[in-house]
Design a protein around this motif. Structure first.
Motif, PDB file in Angstrom:
ATOM      1  N   LYS A   1       0.835  -1.207   0.000  1.00 13.35           N
ATOM      2  CA  LYS A   1       0.000   0.000   0.000  1.00 13.35           C
ATOM      3  C   LYS A   1       0.873   1.262   0.000  1.00 13.35           C
ATOM      4  O   LYS A   1       0.572   2.234  -0.699  1.00 13.35           O
ATOM      5  CB  LYS A   1      -0.916  -0.002   1.227  1.00 13.35           C
ATOM      6  CG  LYS A   1      -1.762   1.261   1.308  1.00 13.35           C
ATOM      7  CD  LYS A   1      -2.752   1.237   2.444  1.00 13.35           C
ATOM      8  CE  LYS A   1      -3.541   2.563   2.447  1.00 13.35           C
ATOM      9  NZ  LYS A   1      -4.585   2.597   3.454  1.00 13.35           N
TER      10      LYS A   1
ATOM     11  N   SER B   1      -2.039   5.083 -11.889  1.00 12.49           N
ATOM     12  CA  SER B   1      -3.113   4.222 -11.414  1.00 12.49           C
ATOM     13  C   SER B   1      -2.449   3.087 -10.631  1.00 12.49           C
ATOM     14  O   SER B   1      -1.426   2.552 -11.061  1.00 12.49           O
ATOM     15  CB  SER B   1      -3.888   3.668 -12.606  1.00 12.49           C
ATOM     16  OG  SER B   1      -4.834   2.732 -12.174  1.00 12.49           O
ATOM     17  N   VAL B   2      -3.014   2.755  -9.482  1.00 11.03           N
ATOM     18  CA  VAL B   2      -2.361   1.751  -8.642  1.00 11.03           C
ATOM     19  C   VAL B   2      -3.353   0.727  -8.113  1.00 11.03           C
ATOM     20  O   VAL B   2      -4.560   0.975  -8.096  1.00 11.03           O
ATOM     21  CB  VAL B   2      -1.649   2.408  -7.429  1.00 11.03           C
ATOM     22  CG1 VAL B   2      -0.505   3.283  -7.872  1.00 11.03           C
ATOM     23  CG2 VAL B   2      -2.640   3.193  -6.579  1.00 11.03           C
ATOM     24  N   GLN B   3      -2.792  -0.367  -7.678  1.00 11.34           N
ATOM     25  CA  GLN B   3      -3.607  -1.421  -7.067  1.00 11.34           C
ATOM     26  C   GLN B   3      -2.710  -2.173  -6.066  1.00 11.34           C
ATOM     27  O   GLN B   3      -1.588  -2.533  -6.413  1.00 11.34           O
ATOM     28  CB  GLN B   3      -4.067  -2.397  -8.158  1.00 11.34           C
ATOM     29  CG  GLN B   3      -4.952  -3.515  -7.682  1.00 11.34           C
ATOM     30  CD  GLN B   3      -5.237  -4.487  -8.819  1.00 11.34           C
ATOM     31  OE1 GLN B   3      -4.320  -5.103  -9.359  1.00 11.34           O
ATOM     32  NE2 GLN B   3      -6.495  -4.601  -9.200  1.00 11.34           N
ATOM     33  N   ALA B   4      -3.188  -2.328  -4.850  1.00 10.92           N
ATOM     34  CA  ALA B   4      -2.407  -3.047  -3.838  1.00 10.92           C
ATOM     35  C   ALA B   4      -3.322  -3.994  -3.100  1.00 10.92           C
ATOM     36  O   ALA B   4      -4.411  -3.617  -2.689  1.00 10.92           O
ATOM     37  CB  ALA B   4      -1.775  -2.062  -2.858  1.00 10.92           C
ATOM     38  N   PHE B   5      -2.856  -5.232  -2.933  1.00 14.71           N
ATOM     39  CA  PHE B   5      -3.684  -6.188  -2.216  1.00 14.71           C
ATOM     40  C   PHE B   5      -2.823  -7.325  -1.669  1.00 14.71           C
ATOM     41  O   PHE B   5      -1.668  -7.483  -2.044  1.00 14.71           O
ATOM     42  CB  PHE B   5      -4.813  -6.747  -3.097  1.00 14.71           C
ATOM     43  CG  PHE B   5      -4.356  -7.418  -4.371  1.00 14.71           C
ATOM     44  CD1 PHE B   5      -3.961  -6.668  -5.463  1.00 14.71           C
ATOM     45  CD2 PHE B   5      -4.350  -8.796  -4.469  1.00 14.71           C
ATOM     46  CE1 PHE B   5      -3.543  -7.285  -6.648  1.00 14.71           C
ATOM     47  CE2 PHE B   5      -3.945  -9.417  -5.641  1.00 14.71           C
ATOM     48  CZ  PHE B   5      -3.538  -8.653  -6.733  1.00 14.71           C
TER      49      PHE B   5
ATOM     50  N   ALA C   1       2.242   1.733  -3.350  1.00 13.81           N
ATOM     51  CA  ALA C   1       1.155   2.181  -4.232  1.00 13.81           C
ATOM     52  C   ALA C   1       0.881   3.667  -4.013  1.00 13.81           C
ATOM     53  O   ALA C   1       0.658   4.423  -4.973  1.00 13.81           O
ATOM     54  CB  ALA C   1      -0.105   1.362  -3.970  1.00 13.81           C
TER      55      ALA C   1
ATOM     56  N   ILE D   1      -5.670   0.427 -14.352  1.00 14.72           N
ATOM     57  CA  ILE D   1      -5.335  -0.985 -14.125  1.00 14.72           C
ATOM     58  C   ILE D   1      -6.611  -1.811 -14.181  1.00 14.72           C
ATOM     59  O   ILE D   1      -7.599  -1.511 -13.510  1.00 14.72           O
ATOM     60  CB  ILE D   1      -4.646  -1.142 -12.765  1.00 14.72           C
ATOM     61  CG1 ILE D   1      -3.248  -0.539 -12.856  1.00 14.72           C
ATOM     62  CG2 ILE D   1      -4.556  -2.607 -12.354  1.00 14.72           C
ATOM     63  CD1 ILE D   1      -2.577  -0.387 -11.543  1.00 14.72           C
TER      64      ILE D   1
END
Lengths: 794, 387
Positions: free
Chosen positions: A24, A36-40, A27, A63
């Motif tokens: 995170k 553009s981001v994505q964290a998981f 990101a 994304i």
């Protein structure tokens, strides 16, 4: 979508390190740069210490992927212990491997050459700055600094992200990592074809075909930082037993496996269960944790049950006594006639042949111990002077280990003070003879009517491999006050001895007993039985301070014995014969070192009329039996400075004054004597109650409440002339089921039932914990009702 | 508020908090909450909030959580809760009740596989089991859509023509726990979008019996009216989309979301995040010159039959991807859409990603190859994707 712009990063860490937050944070940095981001994270196994993965995507284009990252452009590994092929899987050649490690980058020469390697000791930096706890250092905010550096991200973007996320406090750590990260560029091209394909899927068993718990593929044991294990804790009863009995062991054996199994355990440490089961002050019961719930387990009565309900030990075929007719030891339960018969016979000598035969028997029984006549395993012969409890215990310990034990007893019967000093209404002769009979059946030789002079002691030391002096306390304390020589004033023990020897003593009138110990109580109750009209015990302290067994005081009370407490004798009056005892009032002062308040005799004196006075003021050892120049030091006799093989045991040595202490000391002296003549034995340790399982560690909620079982009690209609046993003991051994079994596993299944993972299995004699799966949650240990488990650092 | 890097659980919670405040001039906000993975973060966030005019009641079960919401809603409060999987199953009785009381409660449901055996990952079977409960159901594809759908759901549910509860569904973990930049509008804009709730049948100081015995005559009318309210949702939804665009300047997705459908002969039908992966394959197929498109069903109740029939017109092959299973039938989505295709069209059902497996482009490519190679539709296919 410009695919070249998308970066995909996978983070490997352990639960608690902050791997998902690391994704995170990274990101957030990219988001600040307009991407553009994505964290998981991966979910399902996210517990402390468990390997976890987290993912990050960043791109200028929106994304759209909703998948995990299988072929990451870069890899961040928060814990070097996770560095295996599975972790590296799919990492693209030339991609960056950012590693949190305490190793310098040179340590990785020749490894990971297909990748760009970056190393930083983020743990050290974060720990130094107190990020997380000492046990679990949170490294994500630190390693993000290294990340920014190696990907040429402006530190200002990181600063902005940290401010926004409320992490500004960790900026110095990130700055340090930013400055200290070491980088090694890619050394060689990656072999082609390393991209991950679709793996074949494993077979899955149909639900309706499961006949046992399914195999678990996730090995959660790797999450564990502490490990539960079964460990016998020290029970307070066992720790408190001066005799050294495995108390919890015999009580549990009685409950679970019956009286024979219990007797076998008791026989390892004591020859006198029937005796102790009646007259022991039972420190075990004072220590019993069940006192804190609904009353101590009646251990004394259980020991009595075992002693009274067991067959005698297997007779020694080589005893030789049976040939002499009167001393036959049969497999039948020991009967009074057996032991008494021996006393009638007088001195008994075992012939040399018998002794050899006995040694052969011992060898057969203990081949590992008996290896001929010399060497550490040889059978030795020992003389024991005195057939009281200490001497009997020493003989028992020696015979049990296959050695020849010969008791030399001045009286015509074995038992010492047990026979002469304890009234039969309290210790029935049958009970004493039963215990002694069992001991003799083990092959112990008894020579009765042999009083040992100081000259003989030195002879014994020469003739035997070792000698144990267990002569007890032979000197009775008198009273140096006016009138002490008047007739009618007698030593209580003399009175008791006369009764025990069958002398007809008729008392009438009033009797005063001076003292507060068991002898005083015994004298008082015996006096009632001998016909006294009125019996008063005068004691200089209060009732709570009386050293006598509490139940005995109550019994005396019930039988009509009067207590004159806080009274000290200061003189007797009478004309030739005692007519009254002069008693001064006593005030209790400050507690002394032993915690007892010291008595202060006042000037206030009253007379108490009486016809007989029995003195029960204590005894002391008579060391005149020691040869000239000999001294007794810490239980061993020294001839000048030469340590002899003569040891003292029991009251003569310690003066502790109870049967149980004498048993323990007799056994210990026996072991010391064995060690002194070169035998390899381990001297029984003294246990410390401070190390025992405390009541607070017992989970009372697991035990249904139950009061101690009542004894069968005989209430004589008239005491005069009635010396029959009063306390009939327990009606059944069910009392044993009240034992908590503190510290010793009873296979109660609580651990198995409470294990949230269901990974504790029964096996014969205990349980197995599947350590591949155990997460170390500690619930089994916390729930164990009796502290028979513990957690240890993994 | 502005764009934040947050999970879709928090997106739903923050949108709810905005909607709650927007009712401050009316009767405020009420919520009964009970945790369940993977929804818990959302109600935790709501519990952390201090409402000037609102109550959050922590109850002992999902059944009670919905009961509390019904009480609040009947009192005219704006009511919200969240649940998932077996929690929904346990709540079910009151899920029906909320709809039959015609209460505009909004529930965020994180789609999670029903157990046992236990599984915490995505599967649409939990909310699809409640498709007949009388609720509006919206299935989302990304974090932003979750936040926007919560706001829109209150507006639709509270519309006088509707007055029905609404469920906003999102995929476990793939949305609920994935952090993406999510725009949350300022309170003033939400106030402008979402008028205070004025529930016509709310309970006032005057005692009132609700939900008493409903004889057949009354029930047949009430059921018809329920259906009419559902039918009104299509029109209201379109109006709300317009309002949404006007107030927030952002598109709210339509009831069914087409992608490169134009001349497509082969189309995929899916719900939730699977559609994102399908679009990657559509792009790849289009790049190869194949006429492939995608259709995502966002609104499952009311069922957009007319829209789907129109979208299916002219398609030769339809692959219906179900992340659910009605054992003994097959896919629930498939069973509802199969009759809407042109006569002679091939409609094949594929179960994929059951239990939360990572559905990847490779898997969708295999489905594309299969559906294109078929001569006729067959039994539902189970595509296994593993972990």
């Amino acid at each position: 979508m410009p695919e070249t712009d998308l970066i995909e990063i996978r983070v490997h860490g352990r639960g608690g390190q902050g791997g998902v937050t690391a994704a995170k944070i990274l990101a957030a940095i990219h988001a600040h740069l307009g991407r553009s981001v994505q964290a998981f994270g991966d979910y399902g196994g996210e517990r402390s210490g468990a390997p976890i993965r987290a993912y990050l995507r960043a791109s200028r284009a929106p994304i759209t992927s909703r998948n995990k990252v299988y072929a990451p452009d870069h890899l961040i590994v928060l814990d070097p212990s996770l560095l295996d092929a599975g972790t590296l899987s799919g990492l693209k050649g030339g991609g960056t491997l950012l590693l949190n490690t305490s190793e310098p980058i040179d340590a990785f020469n020749g490894r990971f050459d297909a990748f760009r390697l970056a190393v930083i000791d983020a743990t050290a930096i974060a720990r130094a700055r107190g990020i997380g706890s000492r046990a679990v250092v949170i490294v994500n905010t630190t390693i993000a600094g290294a990340f920014a550096r190696i990907f040429d991200l402006p530190f200002a973007a990181l600063e902005h992200a940290y401010q926004h996320l409320g992490l500004a406090r960790d900026l110095p750590a990130a700055r340090e990592a930013f400055e200290r990260v070491q980088v090694r560029e890619t050394a060689e091209a990656m072999a082609p074809g390393a991209r991950l394909g679709l793996p074949p899927l494993p077979d899955v068993m149909p639900l309706v075909e499961h006949t046992e718990s399914p195999a678990v593929t996730l090995k959660t044991g790797s999450w564990r930082t502490q490990t539960p294990r079964y460990a016998d804790g020290l029970a307070p009863c066992s720790a408190s037993c001066p005799a050294g009995n495995d108390v919890v062991g015999f009580v549990q054996a009685l409950d679970k496996h019956g009286v024979e199994a219990a007797a076998e355990i008791l026989a390892k440490t004591t020859p006198l269960p029937s005796v102790c089961g009646r007259v022991c002050p039972a420190p075990c019961m004072d220590g019993c944790n069940r006192r804190e719930l609904d009353g101590a387990v009646d251990i004394r009565a259980l020991e009595r049950w075992i002693g009274d309900h067991t067959e005698p030990a297997r007779p020694s075929t080589a005893l030789g006594m049976s040939e002499q007719g009167t001393n036959a030891v049969s497999p039948e339960p020991a009967r009074p006639s057996t032991a008494l018969g021996m006393s009638e016979q007088g001195t008994k000598a075992i012939s040399p042949d018998d002794a050899h035969a006995e040694a052969a028997h011992a060898e057969a029984a203990h081949p590992e111990r008996s290896r001929g006549t010399s060497g550490p395993g040889a059978s030795k012969s020992f003389a024991i002077v005195g057939g009281g409890p200490a001497g009997l215990s020493a003989a028992h310990a020696l015979a049990t280990l296959g050695h020849r034990a010969t008791i030399l007893e001045a009286d015509r019967e074995l038992g010492g003070v047990l026979r002469s000093g304890i009234p039969v209404y309290r210790l029935a002769r049958e009970a004493l003879d039963r215990d002694i009979g069992r001991l003799l059946a083990r092959g112990v030789e008894a020579r009765l009517g042999e009083r040992i002079s100081r000259e003989r002691v030195a002879d014994l030391a020469r003739d035997f491999d070792g000698v144990i002096l267990a002569t007890g306390l032979e000197r009775q304390r008198g009273l140096d006050v006016p009138g002490a020589k008047l007739s009618g004033i007698t030593q209580g023990l003399t009175f008791l001895r006369q009764l025990a020897m069958g002398e007809k003593i008729a008392l009438d009138g009033d009797v005063v007993v001076l003292g507060g110990g068991n002898t005083a109580i015994d004298c008082a109750r015996s006096a009632l039985r001998a016909g006294a009209a009125r019996v008063t015990i005068a004691y200089r302290r209060g009732r709570d301070e009386m050293p006598a067994i509490k139940e005995e005081i109550t019994e005396a009370d019930n039988e009509g014995v009067e207590l004159a407490l806080l009274r000290a004798p200061v003189g007797f009056s009478g004309n030739g014969r005692v007519r009254a005892v002069r008693l001064a009032e006593v005030e209790l002062g400050e507690p002394d070192q032993s915690g007892r308040r010291s008595p202060k005799v006042t000037e206030r004196v009253d007379e108490l009329a009486c016809d007989v006075v029995l003195l029960a003021l204590g005894q002391s050892a008579d060391l005149s039996v020691l040869p000239e120049r000999w001294t007794l030091r810490d239980g061993r006799c020294f001839d000048g400075e030469h340590a002899t093989r003569v040891f003292a045991a029991g009251d003569v040595s310690t003066g502790e004054g109870t049967v149980t202490h004498a048993i323990g000391d007799g056994r210990r002296a026996a072991f010391r004597a064995m060690a002194a003549c070169g035998l390899e034995v381990e001297i029984p340790p003294r246990l410390d109650v401070a190390n025992a399982v405390p009541a607070s560690a017992v989970r009372f909620g697991h035990y249904p409440g139950s009061s101690p079982a009542a004894h069968e009690h005989r209430v004589p209609s008239s005491l005069a002339g009635d010396f029959a046993e009063v306390d009939g003991g327990l009606a059944s051994p069910a009392e044993a089921s009240r034992c908590f079994s503190c510290g010793t596993c009873t296979e109660c299944d609580t651990c198995l039932v409470y294990c949230p993972e269901g990974i504790i299995d029964r096996r014969p004699g205990g349980y197995d914990i599947d350590l591949e799966q155990c997460k170390g949650c500690g619930i089994c240990v916390a729930e164990c009702p009796r502290k028979a488990m513990e957690m240890v650092m993994t | 508020m502005s764009a934040e890097l947050i999970s879709a659980n928090h997106a739903a919670a923050l949108a709810t908090i905005l909607a709650a405040r927007a009712n401050r001039t009316a009767r405020g906000f009420g919520s009964g909450v009970y945790p369940i993975t993977p929804q818990t973060e959302s109600i935790e966030r709501i519990c952390e909030e201090t409402f000037e005019k609102g109550h959050v009641v922590r109850v002992e079960s999902e059944h009670s959580a919905m009961a509390v919401c019904m009480g609040f809603s009947l009192g005219g409060l704006r009511a919200f809760t969240a649940s998932s999987s077996n929690g929904l199953a346990y709540m079910a009785e009151n899920v029906f009740a909320a709809a039959f009381y015609r209460l505009p409660i909004v529930m965020m449901a994180v789609n999670r596989t029903l157990g046992p055996p236990w599984n915490i990952w995505v599967d649409h079977g939990d909310t699809l089991a409640l498709r007949d409960a009388g609720w509006i159901q919206l299935y989302c594809e990304d974090n932003q859509e979750v936040a926007d759908s919560v706001l829109a759901a209150f507006r639709i549910a509270e519309d006088r023509r509707v007055l029905l509860p609404a469920m906003v569904c999102q995929d476990a973990f793939i949305l609920s726990h994935t952090m993406m930049m999510t725009d949350l509008p300022p309170q003033a804009e939400v106030d402008a979008f979402l008028p205070p709730l004025d529930l016509p049948h709310r309970v006032t100081a005057r005692p009132l019996v609700v939900g008493g015995l409903d004889p057949p005559r009354e029930t047949e009318v009430h059921r018809r009216q329920h259906q009419e309210a559902m039918n009104a949702v299509f029109e209201v939804h379109e109006e709300v989309r317009g309002e949404f665009k006007r107030v927030f300047g952002r598109e709210l997705p339509p009831a069914i979301v087409p992608y490169r459908l134009d001349d497509a002969e082969t189309i995929f039908v899916s719900m939730g995040t699977t559609a994102a992966t399908v679009r990657q394959v559509v792009d790849a197929a289009r790049a190869r010159g194949e006429k492939v498109g995608s259709l995502r069903i966002r609104m499952f109740r009311p069922f957009p039959e007319a829209l789907l029939r129109a979208a299916f017109a002219g398609r030769k092959r339809i692959a219906v991807l179900d992340r659910d299973l009605s054992p003994g039938l097959g896919g629930i989505v498939f069973s509802e859409v199969r009759g809407l295709a042109d006569p002679g069209a091939l409609v094949q059902n594929y179960m994929i990603g059951l239990g939360g497996g990572d559905v990847r482009a490779e898997h969708i490519e295999r489905i594309l190859a299969d559906v294109r190679a078929r001569e006729r539709a067959g039994a539902p296919e189970f595509v296994e994707v593993g972990g």
